[in-house]
Design a protein around this motif. Structure first.
Motif, PDB file in Angstrom:
ATOM      1  N   HIS A 505       0.848  -1.204   0.000  1.00 39.05           N
ATOM      2  CA  HIS A 505       0.000   0.000   0.000  1.00 39.05           C
ATOM      3  C   HIS A 505       0.879   1.248   0.000  1.00 39.05           C
ATOM      4  N   ILE A 506       1.975   1.202   0.741  1.00 37.23           N
ATOM      5  CA  ILE A 506       2.837   2.377   0.866  1.00 37.23           C
ATOM      6  C   ILE A 506       3.666   2.597  -0.395  1.00 37.23           C
ATOM      7  N   THR A 507       4.358   1.573  -0.860  1.00 33.99           N
ATOM      8  CA  THR A 507       5.243   1.795  -2.013  1.00 33.99           C
ATOM      9  C   THR A 507       4.471   1.945  -3.322  1.00 33.99           C
ATOM     10  N   ASN A 508       3.222   1.496  -3.354  1.00 34.94           N
ATOM     11  CA  ASN A 508       2.360   1.822  -4.489  1.00 34.94           C
ATOM     12  C   ASN A 508       2.347   3.325  -4.733  1.00 34.94           C
ATOM     13  N   GLY A 509       2.514   4.100  -3.651  1.00 30.81           N
ATOM     14  CA  GLY A 509       2.433   5.547  -3.743  1.00 30.81           C
ATOM     15  C   GLY A 509       3.494   6.189  -4.607  1.00 30.81           C
ATOM     16  N   CYS A 510       4.578   5.472  -4.912  1.00 30.92           N
ATOM     17  CA  CYS A 510       5.596   6.049  -5.809  1.00 30.92           C
ATOM     18  C   CYS A 510       5.781   5.238  -7.088  1.00 30.92           C
ATOM     19  N   TYR A 511       5.099   4.111  -7.226  1.00 29.37           N
ATOM     20  CA  TYR A 511       5.214   3.291  -8.432  1.00 29.37           C
ATOM     21  C   TYR A 511       3.994   3.425  -9.351  1.00 29.37           C
ATOM     22  N   ARG A 512       3.078   4.337  -9.072  1.00 25.07           N
ATOM     23  CA  ARG A 512       1.790   4.337  -9.769  1.00 25.07           C
ATOM     24  C   ARG A 512       1.660   5.412 -10.848  1.00 25.07           C
ATOM     25  N   LEU A 513       2.711   6.202 -11.097  1.00 26.29           N
ATOM     26  CA  LEU A 513       2.584   7.339 -11.995  1.00 26.29           C
ATOM     27  C   LEU A 513       2.922   6.992 -13.442  1.00 26.29           C
ATOM     28  N   HIS A 514       2.659   7.916 -14.324  1.00 25.56           N
ATOM     29  CA  HIS A 514       2.663   7.675 -15.769  1.00 25.56           C
ATOM     30  C   HIS A 514       3.923   7.003 -16.313  1.00 25.56           C
ATOM     31  N   PRO A 515       5.126   7.592 -16.144  1.00 27.96           N
ATOM     32  CA  PRO A 515       6.307   6.962 -16.778  1.00 27.96           C
ATOM     33  C   PRO A 515       6.662   5.616 -16.178  1.00 27.96           C
ATOM     34  N   VAL A 516       6.364   5.408 -14.893  1.00 33.22           N
ATOM     35  CA  VAL A 516       6.653   4.122 -14.259  1.00 33.22           C
ATOM     36  C   VAL A 516       5.691   3.061 -14.772  1.00 33.22           C
ATOM     37  N   GLU A 517       4.412   3.409 -14.897  1.00 27.30           N
ATOM     38  CA  GLU A 517       3.449   2.449 -15.439  1.00 27.30           C
ATOM     39  C   GLU A 517       3.844   2.041 -16.862  1.00 27.30           C
ATOM     40  N   TRP A 518       4.253   3.017 -17.667  1.00 23.99           N
ATOM     41  CA  TRP A 518       4.692   2.710 -19.038  1.00 23.99           C
ATOM     42  C   TRP A 518       5.868   1.742 -19.008  1.00 23.99           C
ATOM     43  N   ASN A 519       6.858   2.014 -18.157  1.00 24.70           N
ATOM     44  CA  ASN A 519       8.037   1.151 -18.052  1.00 24.70           C
ATOM     45  C   ASN A 519       7.652  -0.256 -17.611  1.00 24.70           C
TER      46      ASN A 519
END
Length: 567
Positions: A505-519
């Motif tokens: 739940h916590i680390t989702n907070g920095c892995y959920r944005l546009h360029p990371v999702e694309w990667n």
């Protein structure tokens, strides 16, 4: 908004076939065909047409795979288009911290404006053009431009019949044989048509991790306890129902001297008087220009001025997610700027979306729409003005910007999904700046993952939750994306490609944005491609040093950065 037809085809046993329903993408390419076929087959089936799903499909397609791409709405692009969220990105995005293909996508967005829009010479000459000059990103732009660029990227593969594009289809069931997914059944959202999709790999790029319960893939959701993860900011007790708010974004412009007052939303009285029940406490009423500062949780004033004027030391919400700055275009083309409402005041946290009935899903989405419309009506009628007056009646809903008639996005902006029980789960101790200081002498660097398949950065940003947590927002460190987080513990041919990877739940907070999702999506598409070519499995690639090194070399040749440099 006029939706134009888009061709769709599939190669099945060497025969070209076409999908039954009309395929719409928002681009004037090709035409529509019809057939009564109910079964489709490809090497890779990607369910979910957001940024992760598009990146996964494109990665596999350019390496010769046959792909079926399934999207629930009539727009591809996920959070960037159907959800109306300009890209949240980090400060190094122009030079590193994203894949080559993501940077190509961004370049094409800028090029689209230069080629097609009446930009001023000054704006046209900018290397890093930002059409809206929104402060949230170095590239704030309209959803339709992202849609057009995605259409351009996919067009060759529709033409050569390597790609089958199924729009407005939703996964409803799966056939599983042991630890292998055999078939995903999808249903058209409007006419009820059902199709059976067969593939060697299935990639879950849905916004909520929809394939996980359908396939029996083990997953978690909500908050883990400190006992489970030993994370510094984890609660003492886990709660699967404690999830971040979602948002129904809204597009608007402002025409000085005109009256575009909407009808009072039916739930306006409720939201006008609503005071969030949060711990620590919220600043007061939700519909207000005060809010709880994410970092300090102290009451903080925000500004609002729809002509982009400065509001002292306060952030002008109008400028935050502005996607058109009229001054970047020749005089007479825009009456006013265009901005997106995705603010603390329209976060909806009175219910969550995963693992609920269709009726409950709709109830919460409708309530979230009422919240956003109520905030808009409040801005039109009651928001304090710098001149001492109240309300900005010249604010105008711009549903055409989002492809809708009500001014709201097509789909909720989802911040938190079901998450696979993965071979490796990213914990706060791996990426959180404060937590790293407790576990490593290298506390100024994120943990290094031997199986890195990409890099990214965003602070750990958790919005208010359904169980009454206020903001949880604190620093992280530029991080890597571990391969193990994309692979379920048990299932052999299912991969995660969105917010459903192995985070907490916590680390989702920095892995959920546009360029990371694309990667993440691109890495998943390349992993499926690689394992098919080597006749191996994702689990074997991660476990075998030779295979892993070879796969990572393949990623780097494809333009994926696996380590941060010189930051």
């Amino acid at each position: 908004m006029n939706r134009r037809k888009f061709i769709s085809g599939v190669t099945l046993g060497g025969t070209y076939l076409a999908t039954q329903p009309s395929i719409t993408l928002g681009s004037n390419i090709g035409q529509t065909y019809h057939t009564k076929l109910r079964e489709f087959s490809a090497d890779i089936v990607v369910v979910g047409g957001g940024l992760g799903g598009c990146a996964a499909a494109l990665a596999a397609l350019r390496n010769g795979q046959r792909v079926i791409l399934v999207e629930e709405t009539d727009w591809l692009g996920g959070q960037l288009t159907q959800q109306g969220v300009p890209p949240d990105e980090h400060q190094w995005i122009e030079t590193q911290g994203a894949t080559k293909s993501y940077r190509t996508f961004r370049d094409k967005v800028r090029s689209f404006y230069v080629r097609n829009y009446p930009l001023t010479e000054e704006a046209k000459s900018r290397k890093y053009l930002n059409p809206g000059d929104g402060s949230v990103s170095r590239l704030c732009h309209e959803p339709c431009v992202a849609l057009a660029v995605l259409a351009e990227l996919l067009a060759p593969y529709l033409s050569n019949r390597k790609l089958t594009l199924l729009m407005e289809y939703r996964a409803i069931r799966a056939d599983v044989e042991g630890e292998q997914v055999a078939t995903i059944e999808v249903q058209h959202q409007k006419d009820g048509t059902k199709l059976a999709l067969h593939g060697q790999y299935f990639i879950d790029a849905t916004e909520l991790g929809d394939l996980l319960p359908l396939t029996g893939t083990e997953y978690v959701k909500g908050t883990e306890s400190k006992k489970e993860t030993n994370e510094l900011h984890a609660p003492e007790i886990s709660d699967p129902e404690n999830q971040q708010a979602f948002t129904m974004c809204l597009a608007m412009d402002y025409i000085e001297g005109e009256d575009h007052l909407i009808d009072k939303p039916k739930d306006y009285a409720f939201w006008r008087d609503f005071v969030p029940d949060m711990q620590p406490s919220w600043s007061g009423k939700l519909l207000d220009l005060s809010y709880s500062s994410p970092r300090t949780l102290q009451p903080t004033k925000l500004g609002f001025h729809p002509q982009g004027d400065e509001t002292g030391k306060m952030l002008n919400l109008w400028n935050y997610r502005k996607i058109i700055n009229k001054h970047n275009f020749l005089p007479g083309n825009y009456s006013g700027d265009i901005s997106i409402m995705n603010w603390p005041q329209n976060d909806y946290f009175l219910g969550s979306l995963p693992d609920v009935s269709d009726e409950t899903f709709k109830k919460h989405v409708d309530a979230a729409k009422q919240l956003s419309l109520s905030l808009f009506y409040w801005l039109q009628t009651a928001a304090p003005r710098p001149d001492g007056g109240e309300g900005w009646p010249g604010l105008r809903l711009r549903g055409d910007i989002l492809g809708t008639t009500d001014g709201l996005a097509k789909y909720p902006y989802v911040r938190e999904s079901r998450r696979i029980k993965a071979l490796f789960t990213v914990l706060e101790e791996h990426v959180g700046a404060e937590n790293r200081a407790f576990v490593s002498n290298e506390h100024q660097k994120a943990d290094e993952f031997y199986d890195s398949v990409g890099i990214g950065y965003y602070h750990i940003d958790l919005h208010p939750s359904t169980q009454g947590n206020n903001y949880i927002d604190f620093g992280s460190l530029p991080f890597q994306i571990p391969l193990g987080a994309l692979i379920p513990i048990r299932m052999k041919n299912l991969l995660a490609a969105n917010k459903n990877i192995g985070t907490t739940h916590i680390t989702n907070g920095c892995y959920r944005l546009h360029p990371v999702e694309w990667n993440i999506g691109e890495a998943a598409g390349l992993l499926a491609t690689y394992t098919l070519s080597k006749k191996t499995t994702p689990h074997a690639v991660r476990a075998n040093e030779t295979l892993l090194n070879d796969f990572q070399q393949f990623l780097r040749k494809e333009g994926i950065e696996t380590i941060w440099k010189n930051i």
